[in-house]
Design an enzyme around this catalytic site. Sequence first.
Site, PDB file in Angstrom:
ATOM      1  N   ALA A 128       0.457   4.025   5.559  1.00 14.39           N
ATOM      2  CA  ALA A 128       0.005   5.221   5.004  1.00 14.39           C
ATOM      3  C   ALA A 128      -0.486   5.123   3.682  1.00 14.39           C
ATOM      4  O   ALA A 128      -0.143   5.977   2.864  1.00 14.39           O
ATOM      5  CB  ALA A 128       0.771   6.327   5.523  1.00 14.39           C
ATOM      6  N   ARG A 163       7.008   9.122   2.657  1.00 15.14           N
ATOM      7  CA  ARG A 163       5.363   9.017   2.391  1.00 15.14           C
ATOM      8  C   ARG A 163       4.847  10.115   3.736  1.00 15.14           C
ATOM      9  O   ARG A 163       3.772  10.522   3.465  1.00 15.14           O
ATOM     10  CB  ARG A 163       4.984   7.788   2.482  1.00 15.14           C
ATOM     11  N   ASN A 171       1.048  -3.646   2.417  1.00 14.38           N
ATOM     12  CA  ASN A 171       1.228  -4.209   1.396  1.00 14.38           C
ATOM     13  C   ASN A 171       1.130  -5.874   1.559  1.00 14.38           C
ATOM     14  O   ASN A 171       2.025  -6.366   2.191  1.00 14.38           O
ATOM     15  CB  ASN A 171       2.387  -3.541   0.278  1.00 14.38           C
ATOM     16  N   PRO A 195       1.531  -8.193  -1.380  1.00 17.46           N
ATOM     17  CA  PRO A 195       1.749  -8.297  -2.930  1.00 17.46           C
ATOM     18  C   PRO A 195       1.606  -9.917  -3.148  1.00 17.46           C
ATOM     19  O   PRO A 195       1.684 -10.627  -2.425  1.00 17.46           O
ATOM     20  CB  PRO A 195       3.141  -7.762  -3.326  1.00 17.46           C
ATOM     21  N   SER A 232      -5.470  -4.812   5.687  1.00 19.65           N
ATOM     22  CA  SER A 232      -4.975  -5.507   4.369  1.00 19.65           C
ATOM     23  C   SER A 232      -5.738  -6.665   4.279  1.00 19.65           C
ATOM     24  O   SER A 232      -6.248  -7.233   4.940  1.00 19.65           O
ATOM     25  CB  SER A 232      -3.491  -5.940   4.690  1.00 19.65           C
ATOM     26  N   ALA A 274     -15.488 -11.274  -2.869  1.00 21.92           N
ATOM     27  CA  ALA A 274     -16.091  -9.900  -3.353  1.00 21.92           C
ATOM     28  C   ALA A 274     -15.197  -9.537  -4.817  1.00 21.92           C
ATOM     29  O   ALA A 274     -15.882  -9.220  -5.576  1.00 21.92           O
ATOM     30  CB  ALA A 274     -16.160  -8.671  -2.352  1.00 21.92           C
ATOM     31  N   CYS A 287      -6.113  -4.926  -6.225  1.00 22.82           N
ATOM     32  CA  CYS A 287      -6.620  -5.885  -5.843  1.00 22.82           C
ATOM     33  C   CYS A 287      -7.249  -7.250  -6.483  1.00 22.82           C
ATOM     34  O   CYS A 287      -7.166  -8.126  -6.259  1.00 22.82           O
ATOM     35  CB  CYS A 287      -7.893  -5.228  -5.047  1.00 22.82           C
ATOM     36  N   PHE A 288      -7.887  -6.783  -7.673  1.00 18.00           N
ATOM     37  CA  PHE A 288      -8.643  -7.847  -8.572  1.00 18.00           C
ATOM     38  C   PHE A 288      -7.787  -8.937  -8.883  1.00 18.00           C
ATOM     39  O   PHE A 288      -7.929  -9.917  -8.407  1.00 18.00           O
ATOM     40  CB  PHE A 288      -9.180  -7.172  -9.823  1.00 18.00           C
TER      41      PHE A 288
END
Length: 477
Positions: free
Chosen positions: A20, A49, A100, A102, A140, A232, A285-286
């Site tokens: 979420a 959350r 996630n 990571p 994800s 992308a 993200c980047f």
Amino acid sequence: MSESIFHSKEQIKAICCIGAGYVGGPTMTVIAAKCPHIKVTVVDVSKSRIDAWNSPTYDLPIYEPGLLELVKETRGRNLFFSTDLETAVKEAEMIFVSVNTPTKTVGVGAGKAADVGYWESAARKISQIVESPKIVVEKSTVPVRTAESMAKVLHSNKRGIKFQILSNPEFLAEGTAIPDLFNPDRVLIGGLQDEDGLGAANRLVSVYKNWVPGERILTTNLWSSELSKLVANAFLAQRVSSINAVSALCEKSGANVDEVARAIGMDTRIGSRFLKSSVGFGGSCFQKDILNLTYLCESFGLPEVAHYWEQVIIMNDYQKKRFAMTIIRELFDNVRGKKIAVYGFAFKKDTGDTRATPAIDVVGHLMEEQALVQIYDPKVKSEQIFTDMKAYVVEKSDNKTLKVEDFVFPQTSYLEAARGAHAIAILTEWDEFLTYDYKKLYDIMETPSFIFDGRNILDHEKLEKIGFKVYSIGRGK
């Protein structure tokens, strides 16, 4: 024998999303809004959350323009938030996994590879719970061929239950996530190229066709879809680092990076998007995706390709440090005990997200020089600032004994942040920063008063007339 769930011509009636967060919450809210015939349940292990998503006062756990109105419209109608994973998974025909992923901090690939532990855990729980075949959708950002690994986990159930795994990466920009979901450039769906895989992909296509034109829905094989998301983000980050590299040259040569960006952006082969020079890129993200991409290249024996993409990260780190060092240098190489106001801590405007925000590194460098950093951001809470800066000390600082509370002071007012400060550093491009009375700010600051515009958003000529000494990104004197 093909399973009917993968080929049914009926509309999907129930969707479950595990996770979420910034992707799962908004994405499922839009699906619920556009598909009132589908019951959408978002589940998460974090009770706090879920409680926030269910808040009677709509105090949602994330800020995104337009999200609140959609949640008010759909929650309790066909959108539900719950911690009851078992019921939601059993009811759903299609299960999105938006957990996630990571960057790994330990073990093989630490510092580069994506940690898919949460994904694997979700797959194991699904495998244990389900009583019938399901379509599982990767939402994800995951390494290439994650679906292959997850299929092994899902099909390890001893009841012979079958699954089809699809890749449906998100291409959202925080701050514009709702418009991006309402009117996407494309929706990408990857699946196995066999009868069941193509059938499952078509069922997800039918969900999106409730509001997305068919020509914008692209279907590919699984591996192309998984890789496309990483590539992308790598291409977008590459453009930011490229123009930031040019900004350093502009400052030395007397050129103006905004004018250079405008000139090259008018070339239709290049275009103008992502050519805004700044203190650096951030967000969830980047950096994570480029590190993941470099690790994949290394794993496949492509070191030259890995080094190429790694340079994008190196340039971004250079830009953040260069900005911080400019502040220190212009303040006479001495910021110890000096108050410096930081306007903006989120990685971009219209979001409260601080993941990988450039502000962490800039504030960290100032903190290491023992500056007193007074931070104001309209959406970031003080607890988050302290959490991020304490992590900086542990992960990046050479001085592990630094006490963040001695040098970082979150403020609830932009005026209080600037009171008694020697300088203001603009680190996020919030629109409200354009509306401030900078004459009033000048009057409450120490002199000489400096402004370091890390987003090139202010009227520098006007500020100089007030009396500020102004420094910006990529504008040579």
